[in-house]
Every structure is written in structure tokens, then in C-alpha cells.
Design a protein around this motif. Structure first.
Motif, PDB file in Angstrom:
ATOM      1  N   ILE A  76      11.117 -55.884  -4.983  1.00 26.65           N
ATOM      2  CA  ILE A  76      11.223 -55.189  -6.142  1.00 26.65           C
ATOM      3  C   ILE A  76       9.692 -54.650  -6.417  1.00 26.65           C
ATOM      4  O   ILE A  76       8.753 -55.451  -6.567  1.00 26.65           O
ATOM      5  CB  ILE A  76      11.608 -55.864  -7.208  1.00 26.65           C
ATOM      6  N   VAL A  77       9.276 -53.405  -6.694  1.00 23.30           N
ATOM      7  CA  VAL A  77       7.988 -52.656  -6.866  1.00 23.30           C
ATOM      8  C   VAL A  77       8.000 -52.310  -8.264  1.00 23.30           C
ATOM      9  O   VAL A  77       8.652 -51.267  -8.450  1.00 23.30           O
ATOM     10  CB  VAL A  77       7.361 -51.874  -5.768  1.00 23.30           C
ATOM     11  N   LEU A  78       6.981 -52.906  -8.868  1.00 24.95           N
ATOM     12  CA  LEU A  78       6.769 -52.282 -10.256  1.00 24.95           C
ATOM     13  C   LEU A  78       5.499 -51.635 -10.477  1.00 24.95           C
ATOM     14  O   LEU A  78       4.558 -52.456 -10.443  1.00 24.95           O
ATOM     15  CB  LEU A  78       7.201 -53.343 -11.497  1.00 24.95           C
ATOM     16  N   LYS A  79       5.298 -50.270 -10.921  1.00 24.83           N
ATOM     17  CA  LYS A  79       4.198 -49.758 -11.189  1.00 24.83           C
ATOM     18  C   LYS A  79       3.717 -49.524 -12.606  1.00 24.83           C
ATOM     19  O   LYS A  79       4.627 -49.843 -13.484  1.00 24.83           O
ATOM     20  CB  LYS A  79       4.070 -48.339 -10.511  1.00 24.83           C
ATOM     21  N   GLY A  80       2.511 -49.314 -12.803  1.00 25.55           N
ATOM     22  CA  GLY A  80       2.324 -48.938 -14.105  1.00 25.55           C
ATOM     23  C   GLY A  80       2.085 -49.929 -15.076  1.00 25.55           C
ATOM     24  O   GLY A  80       2.117 -49.658 -16.243  1.00 25.55           O
ATOM     25  N   ALA A  81       1.977 -51.074 -14.861  1.00 31.37           N
ATOM     26  CA  ALA A  81       1.764 -52.307 -15.581  1.00 31.37           C
ATOM     27  C   ALA A  81       0.268 -52.813 -15.429  1.00 31.37           C
ATOM     28  O   ALA A  81       0.116 -54.194 -15.869  1.00 31.37           O
ATOM     29  CB  ALA A  81       2.666 -53.423 -14.964  1.00 31.37           C
ATOM     30  N   GLY A  82      -0.687 -52.246 -15.152  1.00 28.70           N
ATOM     31  CA  GLY A  82      -2.031 -52.744 -14.786  1.00 28.70           C
ATOM     32  C   GLY A  82      -2.663 -52.688 -16.241  1.00 28.70           C
ATOM     33  O   GLY A  82      -2.361 -51.952 -17.222  1.00 28.70           O
ATOM     34  N   PRO A  83      -4.098 -52.827 -16.184  1.00 23.32           N
ATOM     35  CA  PRO A  83      -4.812 -52.715 -17.397  1.00 23.32           C
ATOM     36  C   PRO A  83      -4.973 -51.314 -17.931  1.00 23.32           C
ATOM     37  O   PRO A  83      -4.686 -51.281 -19.170  1.00 23.32           O
ATOM     38  CB  PRO A  83      -6.317 -53.232 -16.851  1.00 23.32           C
ATOM     39  N   VAL A  84      -5.041 -50.209 -17.093  1.00 23.85           N
ATOM     40  CA  VAL A  84      -5.234 -48.858 -17.513  1.00 23.85           C
ATOM     41  C   VAL A  84      -3.955 -48.419 -17.795  1.00 23.85           C
ATOM     42  O   VAL A  84      -3.746 -47.478 -18.626  1.00 23.85           O
ATOM     43  CB  VAL A  84      -6.120 -48.116 -16.458  1.00 23.85           C
ATOM     44  N   GLU A 110       2.801 -58.961 -19.495  1.00 29.34           N
ATOM     45  CA  GLU A 110       3.544 -59.997 -18.551  1.00 29.34           C
ATOM     46  C   GLU A 110       4.694 -59.529 -18.249  1.00 29.34           C
ATOM     47  O   GLU A 110       5.893 -59.816 -18.678  1.00 29.34           O
ATOM     48  CB  GLU A 110       3.311 -61.346 -19.400  1.00 29.34           C
ATOM     49  N   VAL A 111       5.061 -58.646 -17.411  1.00 32.40           N
ATOM     50  CA  VAL A 111       6.315 -58.037 -16.835  1.00 32.40           C
ATOM     51  C   VAL A 111       6.421 -58.193 -15.639  1.00 32.40           C
ATOM     52  O   VAL A 111       7.569 -57.657 -15.032  1.00 32.40           O
ATOM     53  CB  VAL A 111       6.416 -56.597 -17.226  1.00 32.40           C
ATOM     54  N   GLY A 112       5.644 -58.770 -14.673  1.00 35.35           N
ATOM     55  CA  GLY A 112       5.504 -59.067 -13.336  1.00 35.35           C
ATOM     56  C   GLY A 112       6.853 -59.732 -12.936  1.00 35.35           C
ATOM     57  O   GLY A 112       7.340 -59.543 -11.870  1.00 35.35           O
ATOM     58  N   ARG A 167       8.748 -59.924  -5.965  1.00 40.17           N
ATOM     59  CA  ARG A 167       8.649 -58.949  -6.732  1.00 40.17           C
ATOM     60  C   ARG A 167       7.000 -58.535  -6.744  1.00 40.17           C
ATOM     61  O   ARG A 167       6.213 -59.543  -6.626  1.00 40.17           O
ATOM     62  CB  ARG A 167       9.023 -59.332  -8.396  1.00 40.17           C
ATOM     63  N   ILE A 168       6.735 -57.415  -6.738  1.00 39.43           N
ATOM     64  CA  ILE A 168       5.106 -56.951  -6.690  1.00 39.43           C
ATOM     65  C   ILE A 168       5.021 -56.055  -7.869  1.00 39.43           C
ATOM     66  O   ILE A 168       5.629 -55.005  -7.991  1.00 39.43           O
ATOM     67  CB  ILE A 168       4.907 -56.241  -5.588  1.00 39.43           C
ATOM     68  N   SER A 169       3.551 -56.262  -8.485  1.00 37.00           N
ATOM     69  CA  SER A 169       3.370 -55.350  -9.581  1.00 37.00           C
ATOM     70  C   SER A 169       2.001 -55.404  -9.930  1.00 37.00           C
ATOM     71  O   SER A 169       1.067 -56.220  -9.441  1.00 37.00           O
ATOM     72  CB  SER A 169       4.014 -55.675 -10.857  1.00 37.00           C
ATOM     73  N   ASP A 170       1.406 -54.515 -10.706  1.00 31.00           N
ATOM     74  CA  ASP A 170      -0.161 -54.466 -11.132  1.00 31.00           C
ATOM     75  C   ASP A 170      -0.133 -55.415 -12.386  1.00 31.00           C
ATOM     76  O   ASP A 170      -1.261 -55.325 -13.081  1.00 31.00           O
ATOM     77  CB  ASP A 170      -0.924 -53.344 -10.997  1.00 31.00           C
ATOM     78  N   GLY A 171       0.966 -56.002 -13.049  1.00 35.25           N
ATOM     79  CA  GLY A 171       0.864 -56.612 -13.969  1.00 35.25           C
ATOM     80  C   GLY A 171       0.598 -57.869 -13.976  1.00 35.25           C
ATOM     81  O   GLY A 171       0.352 -58.769 -13.089  1.00 35.25           O
TER      82      GLY A 171
END
Ligand code: FES
Length: 574
Positions: free
Chosen positions: A433-441, A448-450, A468-472
Motif C-alpha cells: 500500500i503506497v500513500l502519497k501526500g502525507a509529508g510535511p509540505v 500520523e496516517v502511515g 505500507r509506505i508513505s511520506d507521513g
């Protein structure tokens, strides 16, 4: 005026014999202080994160009075002041968006006022790093009083962990047929006293972090909020800060590189939250100690897990305290630590933690028989995370630590919610599962959605974990094979932004590798076609944050907040 008075910073305000000295003292007289309070007593600022909007810190108003008792015992002049408080469970879109703002509030309040020493009253997750960051940028003598965890949750004969139970609600309703009434009953059972989350979530991790750094009196972290011994600790901290002012024991004398290394070792052994990384990096940036993401792996990843607490283990903070608390862990870790670093009580870490006794080896294991051999956080590198990503092996599934799977991509958390439980979604237990758009910017603020929930159809099949992978980020109370803090994040064009459904992703924790299996040509083609998303705010603090926040591998502080301004204010109030 004696010599001591001359040295006190507060005397620049209260010691004057001119008009401004009159002004500075006179208005304080409205609160009824006698004259000697202004004549050379160390002025101690009690920086209080109490707020009814931060339930975990709801008891700190009363605690401030206990600290004041200690300050008065030692001949100081206590002055309590409120600062921004960040309530983890309610603030939208995420408290992390406001950690740096709260730290500015702390910094500028300390700098601008006639204070000689600081007591930080903290509790809920971000209230510890935000206050410590702000205090570091001023660098006065400072001591932390962690507010303490709640008592163990109790529900139908079971011990419940705060934070951890809410991640199970969906599963409980689907698999164990919990009704709405069952869940309502659990709600109060899991939060039955004052204090912060009593799992080894971020708040407990932060309390352990400040104790390991030497910023609290020994043994402070684990004492439950409602235990009388917590108040004793608060009063003793009030006494000690007055002495620290006299000894000019500033934060920078305690927060050395060795102290940061100690904190990393201790965090691994307690199975601390992944948020620890962001906060410790940001604190190091403020006090000017060089610390890098890679240090967390190099120093911490081989450290054994000693503490058997949820979410990685079985017990809760109350059990940890009764078993002996952090002093036992520090003693067990002796050979990995810099024992000669100085702490707030003027003694070394080794001296403070020489003789603790472990009263329950099931809660705190010995170094000879750890719960897990190598438990610290691992830093991954690869084309999917050029500047790094992290995983917490103690919270992950062993069988997934080396994995190759097909990406199922969600562009935002809203996209995830809209499609994850769609019966037609092409996903199985081997998918990634890849989640984008959860980083600082991107979010903004790195929520905390990772650790997103698994799809219902897989939960019903009994699937417990997936990569699961994310920038969050991930809540410190959560668990799973979750890769977080991917840097650079998707919103600024990191490789994560370029992942498409069906791409193969390879995770190899042992070899620290996270790889998107596409050719360089394909990556270049996608990059050329990528369009940067519009910023999520066009004004105010959030816009300022988006323009200045650094990436996760640097601690997600604002670029212009790194370092400190010190305690000297050159221009006076005229
Ligand atoms: Fe405040 Fe967990 S919500 S500590």
C-alpha cells in the motif's frame, strides 16, 4: 546588591534603580509579592502546556502549584506562564503542523521575560519536543517535568492500552462483532485517569527521551500522573531548578552529542515511537549538536529490546513504573551508554542509575535475555527514498521484512478512504500500500496516517499486516510493517510521487533497501510529466510553514528556526 544578584538575568529587569526598574517591579506588585522577591531571588518560569483542549495535560495546572512549592522551598521566585498546547486527539489537520509554532511561542516567551531558569511541564506527544526545542534556542538552565501516563486501561477484565485500542476498533467490529455499545464502554475504560497515553506511544517515548537526555530528575518518566510520587518529583524539580540557576547549568551543558547518542540507545531498548526521530533531530538542530538520520540506525538498530510494552509488547506504563522504570533500563544498557554525561541534578547518568532494582523481569528484560536482539529503528535507503525512510522492526512482521509486492497507490488520504474498502479494489496480502501526500509540505504537517488500516476484505480473511509506505508518520501507539518518513516527500517531487499502480516495490530491511523497480528512463519520463500540486494554503502560518519546513530526514523543523538566539535581548523596553 550582592554578587549573585548581578549575575541573575532577571535583575536586568527587577534590579534597576531607575524608572524602568520601578515599572518592571511595580506592575508585578499587583500580585502581592513582597520586596525581597525582586532582590536577587532566581526567577523561575514555569512553562505550562496545561489546556482543557489537551486532555493529556489537564492536570498540569495543579502540577504547576506543586513545582512552585519546590521553587519557594529553595528560595526562588516562581512565575507560571502558559504556552501553546497541542492536543493530539483533536487538533486538525495534525498537531505536527503546529509543533514548530508552539516552539516559537516557548522560545520568545522565555527570551522576552525576566527569567533565570525554566521548568517545562509537558505531557501529550508534541508538548515535550515543542517546549524543549523552544527552550534550547534560548539555552537557560532548564528542567523537564513530564506529566506522567494514565493508569492502565481496564475493560471487561482486560488491560487496554490507550492509543492502541483505537487502531483495533475496525477489526473488533468486523471480526469480533463488537457493537457500538461495546465500543462506548471501552472508551472510558481506556482513559480512566489523568495523564497521557500509557502505552509506549509518543508521549511515553518523549518522557523517556528527556530522562535519557538527562533533562529530568532520575526516574521521572514512568511515574503515573495520579501517583503521589509524581508530585514529589515535581516539587523536587522546583527545588532543583533554583540550584541549577546558581550553578549556571544551562541546557547546552547537558545536551551534548553523547547525551543524544544515549537517547537513541534508550529509545531502541524501550521500543519507542518512530516520532522520536523527528523530534530528536529537531532538538539537536536547535542546540547545535550535529545529528543525522543515519545515526539512529548506526547507534540504535543493534540495541536489544528490553521493555515489554504495547504497542510492540504486552504491558503498559504503570507496569513499567512498578517494575522499576527507566533507571532499570539505563542500568541494563550500561555498556552501550556514555555514563559520564552530566544530568540536571548535577550527577552523571551512571551515578543516577547505579542501583535500581528490577521488580518484574517480564516487563523489563535483562540485557542477557532481551525480548528481541536488535530492536532499534532502521533507516532505509534506495531510489524510493534517496534521503531516507524508516521502519520500526520491533513493531513489524518478521515475514514481511524482505518483501517484493505490487504497489496499490493512493494519491491522498482522502483517496485511500474512498477506495480502500471497495470490494473490487485489486489488492491482496502481498500488495504494497503506497500513500502519497502525507509529508510535511504535502499534507501539510506530516500527519500520523502511515499505518493505514488494511482493506476490510483482507481483514475478514484474517490478514493482520501488510507492507505500507508513505511520506507521513505513524502514531507511536500503532504497529505494523510500515515504512514512514519517506524523503524527499511526494509533494516536492520525490520518487514516491512517481509510483504507479502495479509497479513492483522491493523491501529488504536487513540490507536497508527500499527500491522501486522501474528503469531510469521510465523514472525520467514520469518525472518530466509530474506536476507539482498547488500548496494547501495561501496565507497565514500554514503558508509560512509550507515555505519553510524541512524534510523529515532533517527533523521537519522550519529552516529559520534551527539554532538559537540565546537569552540576551539587546534592546530594552523604553
Ligand atoms: Fe495525548 Fe496520546 S493523545 S499522549
Amino acid at each position: 546588591m550582592d554578587t549573585n544578584e548581578k549575575k541573575l538575568r532577571s535583575q536586568e529587569w527587577f534590579g534597576g534603580k531607575d524608572k524602568m526598574g520601578f515599572v518592571h517591579r511595580s506592575w508585578f506588585r499587583t500580585q502581592g509579592y513582597p520586596d525581597d522577591y525582586f532582590r536577587g531571588r532566581p526567577v523561575i518560569g514555569i512553562c505550562n502546556t496545561w489546556s482543557e483542549l489537551t486532555p493529556c495535560n489537564g492536570h498540569l495546572r495543579e502540577f504547576a502549584d506543586v513545582v512552585k512549592r519546590g521553587v519557594l522551598d529553595a528560595g526562588g521566585f516562581p512565575l507560571e506562564f502558559p504556552v501553546s498546547s497541542l492536543g493530539e486527539t483533536v487538533m486538525r489537520p495534525t498537531t505536527m503542523l503546529f509543533r514548530n509554532l508552539a516552539s516559537m511561542d516557548v522560545e520568545e516567551n522565555i527570551r522576552a521575560n525576566p527569567l533565570d531558569g525554566i521548568v517545562l511541564l509537558t505531557g501529550c506527544d508534541k508538548t515535550t519536543p515543542s517546549t524543549v526545542m523552544g527552550a534550547c534556542s534560548v539555552d537557560l538552565p532548564t528542567i523537564v517535568v513530564p506529566g506522567g501516563p494514565m493508569l492502565n486501561g481496564r475493560f471487561r477484565g482486560e488491560c487496554l492500552g490507550s492509543g492502541s485500542f483505537n487502531w483495533m476498533v475496525k477489526e473488533k467490529m468486523l471480526v469480533e462483532q463488537y457493537t457500538e455499545e461495546d465500543i462506548l464502554e471501552a472508551e472510558i475504560g481506556v482513559a480512566r485517569s489523568a495523564g497521557h497515553c500509557m502505552t509506549m506511544g509518543t508521549a511515553s517515548t518523549m518522557a523517556c527521551m528527556v530522562e535519557a537526555l538527562g533533562l529530568t530528575l532520575p526516574g521521572a518518566a514512568a511515574i503515573p500522573a495520579v501517583d503521589a510520587r509524581k508530585k514529589v518529583m515535581a516539587q523536587l524539580s522546583g527545588r532543583r531548578i533554583v540550584e541549577m540557576v546558581k550553578e549556571n547549568q544551562k541546557l547546552s551543558t547537558i545536551l551534548t552529542r553523547q547525551a543524544f547518542e544515549n537517547a537513541i540507545v534508550v529509545n531502541a531498548a524501550v521500543g519507542g515511537s518512530t516520532n522520536f526521530i523527528l523530534h530528536l533531530l529537531a532538538i539537536a538542530g536547535r542546540i547545535g549538536v550535529p545529528l543525522q538520520l543515519e545515526d539512529f540506525d548506526a547507534i540504535g538498530s543493534r540495541i536489544p529490546l528490553l521493555v515489554n510494552l504495547k504497542p510492540s509488547g504486552k504491558y503498559l506504563m504503570e507496569d513499567f513504573y512498578y517494575a522499576g522504570g527507566l533507571p532499570v533500563v539505563i542500568k541494563e544498557l550500561n555498556k552501550y551508554l556514555h555514563n559520564d554525561v552530566i544530568t540536571v541534578n548535577g550527577k552523571t547518568l551512571g551515578e543516577n542509575n547505579k542501583n535500581p532494582v528490577c521488580y518484574n523481569k517480564d516487563v523489563i528484560a535483562s540485557i542477557g535475555e532481551p525480548l528481541q536482539e536488535e530492536a532499534g529503528i532502521v533507516v532505509l535507503k534506495g531510489n524510493l527514498c534517496e534521503n531516507g525512510a524508516i521502519i520500526k522492526p520491533s513493531a513489524a512482521t518478521k515475514g514481511l521484512m524482505k518483501h517484493r509486492g505490487k504497489a496499490v497507490v493512493f494519491e491522498t488520504i482522502e483517496d485511500y478512504h474512498a477506495r480502500i474498502d471497495d470490494e473490487n479494489l485489486e489488492i491482496d496480502e502481498n500488495s504494497v500500500i503506497v500513500l502519497k501526500g502525507a509529508g510535511p509540505v504535502g499534507y501539510p504537517g506530516m500527519p500520523e496516517v502511515g499505518n493505514v488500516d488494511l482493506p476490510e476484505k483482507l481483514l475478514r480473511k484474517g490478514v493482520k499486516d501488510m507492507v505500507r509506505i508513505s511520506d507521513g508518520r505513524m502514531s507511536g501507539t500503532a504497529a505494523g510493517t510500515v515504512i514512514l518518513h519517506v524523503s524527499p516527500e511526494s509533494a516536492i517531487g520525490g520518487m514516491l510521487a512517481l509510483v504507479e499502480n502495479g509497479d513492483m516495490i522491493e523491501l529488504d530491511v536487513e540490507n536497508r533497501r527500499l527500491h522501486l523497480d522501474i528503469s531510469d528512463e521510465e523514472a525520467a519520463r514520469r518525472k518530466a510529466a509530474w506536476v507539482r500540486p498547488e500548496p494547501m494554503a495561501d496565507r497565514g502560518y500554514v503558508r509560512f510553514y509550507i515555505e519553510h519546513v524541512q524534510q523529515a530526514n532533517l527533523g521537519a523543523d522550519l529552516d529559520l528556526l534551527r539554532g538559537g538566539s540565546g537569552s540576551v535581548i539587546k534592546r530594552n523596553l523604553h
